[in-house]
Write a protein that holds these residues in place. Structure first.
Motif, short mmCIF file in Angstrom:
data_model
loop_
_atom_site.label_atom_id
_atom_site.label_comp_id
_atom_site.label_asym_id
_atom_site.label_seq_id
_atom_site.Cartn_x
_atom_site.Cartn_y
_atom_site.Cartn_z
N LYS A 59 0.80 -1.36 0.12
CA LYS A 59 -0.15 0.11 0.31
C LYS A 59 0.86 1.20 0.02
CE LYS A 59 -4.19 -2.14 2.19
NZ LYS A 59 -5.09 -2.04 3.39
N TYR A 60 1.92 1.17 0.62
CA TYR A 60 2.89 2.29 0.72
C TYR A 60 3.32 2.75 -0.70
CZ TYR A 60 6.68 5.05 1.88
OH TYR A 60 7.93 5.95 1.90
N LEU A 61 3.61 1.67 -1.52
CA LEU A 61 4.22 1.79 -2.73
C LEU A 61 3.09 2.00 -3.73
CD1 LEU A 61 6.93 -0.98 -2.84
CD2 LEU A 61 7.09 1.65 -2.59
N GLY A 62 1.84 1.91 -3.24
CA GLY A 62 0.52 2.21 -4.29
C GLY A 62 0.20 0.86 -5.06
N ILE A 63 0.52 -0.16 -4.44
CA ILE A 63 -0.17 -1.56 -4.84
C ILE A 63 -1.43 -2.13 -4.11
CG2 ILE A 63 0.44 -3.88 -4.99
CD1 ILE A 63 3.47 -3.21 -5.41
N TYR A 64 -2.61 -2.23 -4.48
CA TYR A 64 -3.82 -2.64 -4.05
C TYR A 64 -4.13 -4.18 -4.75
CZ TYR A 64 -3.77 2.01 -1.97
OH TYR A 64 -3.27 2.95 -1.20
N ARG A 65 -4.45 -5.06 -4.02
CA ARG A 65 -4.68 -6.55 -4.40
C ARG A 65 -6.32 -6.54 -4.51
NH1 ARG A 65 -1.68 -10.91 -1.29
NH2 ARG A 65 0.45 -10.04 -0.87
N GLU A 66 -6.31 -7.86 -5.37
CA GLU A 66 -7.63 -8.21 -5.34
C GLU A 66 -8.14 -9.22 -4.16
OE1 GLU A 66 -8.77 -10.25 -8.92
OE2 GLU A 66 -7.45 -9.10 -10.25
N ASP A 67 -6.86 -9.82 -3.79
CA ASP A 67 -6.88 -10.83 -2.66
C ASP A 67 -7.29 -10.10 -1.33
OD1 ASP A 67 -5.94 -12.72 -0.66
OD2 ASP A 67 -3.95 -11.61 -0.50
N THR A 68 -8.02 -10.51 -0.56
CA THR A 68 -8.43 -9.70 0.92
C THR A 68 -8.08 -10.55 1.84
OG1 THR A 68 -10.65 -10.85 0.46
CG2 THR A 68 -10.42 -8.50 -0.38
N ILE A 69 -7.67 -11.91 1.77
CA ILE A 69 -7.47 -12.73 2.99
C ILE A 69 -6.00 -12.70 3.84
CG2 ILE A 69 -9.17 -14.31 2.32
CD1 ILE A 69 -6.90 -16.15 1.80
N SER A 70 -5.89 -12.87 4.83
CA SER A 70 -4.32 -12.96 5.51
C SER A 70 -3.89 -14.39 5.51
CB SER A 70 -4.56 -12.62 6.76
OG SER A 70 -5.49 -13.45 7.66
N GLY A 71 -2.77 -14.59 5.82
CA GLY A 71 -2.11 -15.92 6.04
C GLY A 71 -2.88 -16.82 6.91
N LYS A 72 -3.42 -16.22 8.03
CA LYS A 72 -3.90 -16.93 9.10
C LYS A 72 -5.43 -17.42 8.40
CE LYS A 72 -5.81 -17.01 13.81
NZ LYS A 72 -7.04 -17.36 13.24
N GLU A 73 -5.97 -16.55 7.69
CA GLU A 73 -7.45 -16.75 7.22
C GLU A 73 -7.09 -17.98 6.04
OE1 GLU A 73 -9.91 -12.92 7.52
OE2 GLU A 73 -8.13 -12.81 6.05
N SER A 74 -5.93 -17.93 5.32
CA SER A 74 -5.71 -19.07 4.40
C SER A 74 -5.68 -20.41 5.04
CB SER A 74 -4.43 -18.83 3.90
OG SER A 74 -3.78 -19.74 2.87
N ILE A 75 -5.01 -20.45 6.31
CA ILE A 75 -5.21 -21.80 7.21
C ILE A 75 -6.41 -22.28 7.31
CG2 ILE A 75 -4.20 -22.81 9.36
CD1 ILE A 75 -1.96 -20.79 9.19
N ASP A 76 -7.29 -21.24 7.88
CA ASP A 76 -8.83 -21.64 8.26
C ASP A 76 -9.49 -22.18 6.91
OD1 ASP A 76 -8.21 -20.88 10.91
OD2 ASP A 76 -8.94 -18.85 10.65
N LEU A 77 -9.31 -21.25 6.00
CA LEU A 77 -9.97 -21.69 4.65
C LEU A 77 -9.53 -23.14 4.34
CD1 LEU A 77 -9.94 -18.62 2.45
CD2 LEU A 77 -11.70 -19.57 3.71
N TYR A 78 -8.14 -23.44 4.33
CA TYR A 78 -7.94 -24.85 3.92
C TYR A 78 -8.58 -25.84 4.86
CZ TYR A 78 -5.18 -28.45 2.15
OH TYR A 78 -4.82 -29.72 1.43
N LYS A 79 -8.74 -25.53 5.86
CA LYS A 79 -9.50 -26.58 6.72
C LYS A 79 -10.75 -26.86 6.17
CE LYS A 79 -6.64 -25.52 11.04
NZ LYS A 79 -6.66 -24.91 12.45
N GLU A 80 -11.44 -25.81 6.23
CA GLU A 80 -12.74 -25.86 5.59
C GLU A 80 -12.85 -26.71 4.32
OE1 GLU A 80 -15.19 -22.39 5.35
OE2 GLU A 80 -13.93 -21.38 6.77
N TYR A 81 -11.71 -26.43 3.39
CA TYR A 81 -11.63 -26.97 1.79
C TYR A 81 -11.42 -28.26 2.13
CZ TYR A 81 -9.55 -28.33 -2.51
OH TYR A 81 -9.48 -29.12 -3.66
N SER A 82 -10.78 -28.77 3.36
CA SER A 82 -10.25 -30.23 3.21
C SER A 82 -11.55 -31.10 3.43
CB SER A 82 -9.33 -30.24 4.67
OG SER A 82 -7.98 -29.65 4.39
N VAL A 83 -12.72 -30.31 4.10
CA VAL A 83 -13.84 -31.21 4.49
C VAL A 83 -14.80 -31.01 3.21
CG1 VAL A 83 -15.76 -31.15 5.84
CG2 VAL A 83 -13.80 -30.70 6.81
N SER A 84 -14.96 -29.81 2.69
CA SER A 84 -15.92 -29.74 1.68
C SER A 84 -15.54 -29.68 0.15
CB SER A 84 -16.64 -28.12 1.73
OG SER A 84 -15.50 -27.15 1.40
#
Length: 238
Positions: free
Chosen positions: A135-160
């Motif tokens: 953001k300091y360099l003027g870069i804005y992502r499409e991605d909105t999740i954090s590394g921790k959220e990625s861990i939680d999402l994979y747990k959900e993905y493993s099931v579903s």
């Protein structure tokens, strides 16, 4: 295990024989948690390529690691963000767990976090997270999740096995390595922002960021952070 490859329309300027990489895991403890995604960025035939090695189940970890090292074993150096503290030790532990005779060397790593952290205050950064620097360099992502959220999402993905969850995890990792490649030239950007002082002689080339200075009896003393060069105490006579 799945390998997703994308050839970009642009050429990202990283040095020859270098690759960018970032990992996603099921947690922070490398003794018990697993690598479920590795993304790499490299240049080949004058084009930038991004490859992602994705584990559809945690049991895919060994196959994922073998595919990764097969593709990067001939590269000289790697570029990471916090790789010295997290990615490299984590990967080496997991490689050892699977009795894979390969390891990544910290000496071959260029850690962007390590480059930027000393200048946090000078740049008025609230923290040194990758997204904060982007953001300091003027870069804005499409991605909105954090590394921790990625861990939680994979747990959900493993099931579903929900494809939307998988795409969110892949996008997070993709943008990590893509923008890491973009900000690799951060030193060039910082030079103008930090008022770097250059000291050059026949035997010495230093670039310093002055923190404070004083003049006493015709002697100038400077406290500084080394921007380039590693000498901690020098005397210059003129």
């Amino acid at each position: 295990m799945e390998v997703i490859t994308k050839v970009l329309d642009e050429l990202i300027d990283i040095p020859p024989n270098h690759f960018v990489f970032d990992i996603e895991t099921t947690g922070l403890n490398s003794n018990y948690c697993k690598v479920i995604l590795i993304g790499i960025l490299f240049n080949q035939d004058n084009k930038t390529v991004i490859k992602q090695y994705f584990a559809n189940t945690e049991d895919d970890e060994k196959e994922l690691l073998l595919s990764f090292i097969n593709d990067i074993k001939n590269y000289k150096n790697h570029i990471t963000f916090n790789g010295l503290t997290f990615d490299i030790p984590f990967l080496n532990t997991r490689l050892k767990k699977h009795n894979i005779d390969f390891s990544l060397s910290k000496n071959d790593d260029i850690d962007i976090l390590k480059l930027i952290r000393p200048f946090k205050e000078k740049l008025s950064l609230s923290d040194c997270k990758l997204k904060t620097i982007e953001k300091y360099l003027g870069i804005y992502r499409e991605d909105t999740i954090s590394g921790k959220e990625s861990i939680d999402l994979y747990k959900e993905y493993s099931v579903s096995q929900d494809i939307d969850l998988k795409e969110k995890i892949l996008l997070h990792n993709y943008e990590d390595i893509y923008y890491l490649g973009i900000i690799f030239k951060i030193k060039d950007i910082l030079k103008g922002k930090l008022n770097v002082l250059c000291i050059s002689t026949n035997n010495l080339s230093l670039k310093l960021v002055p923190i404070s200075f004083k003049i006493s009896k015709n002697t100038l003393s400077i406290k500084y952070i080394a921007f380039e060069g590693n000498i901690s105490n020098i005397n210059i006579y003129s």
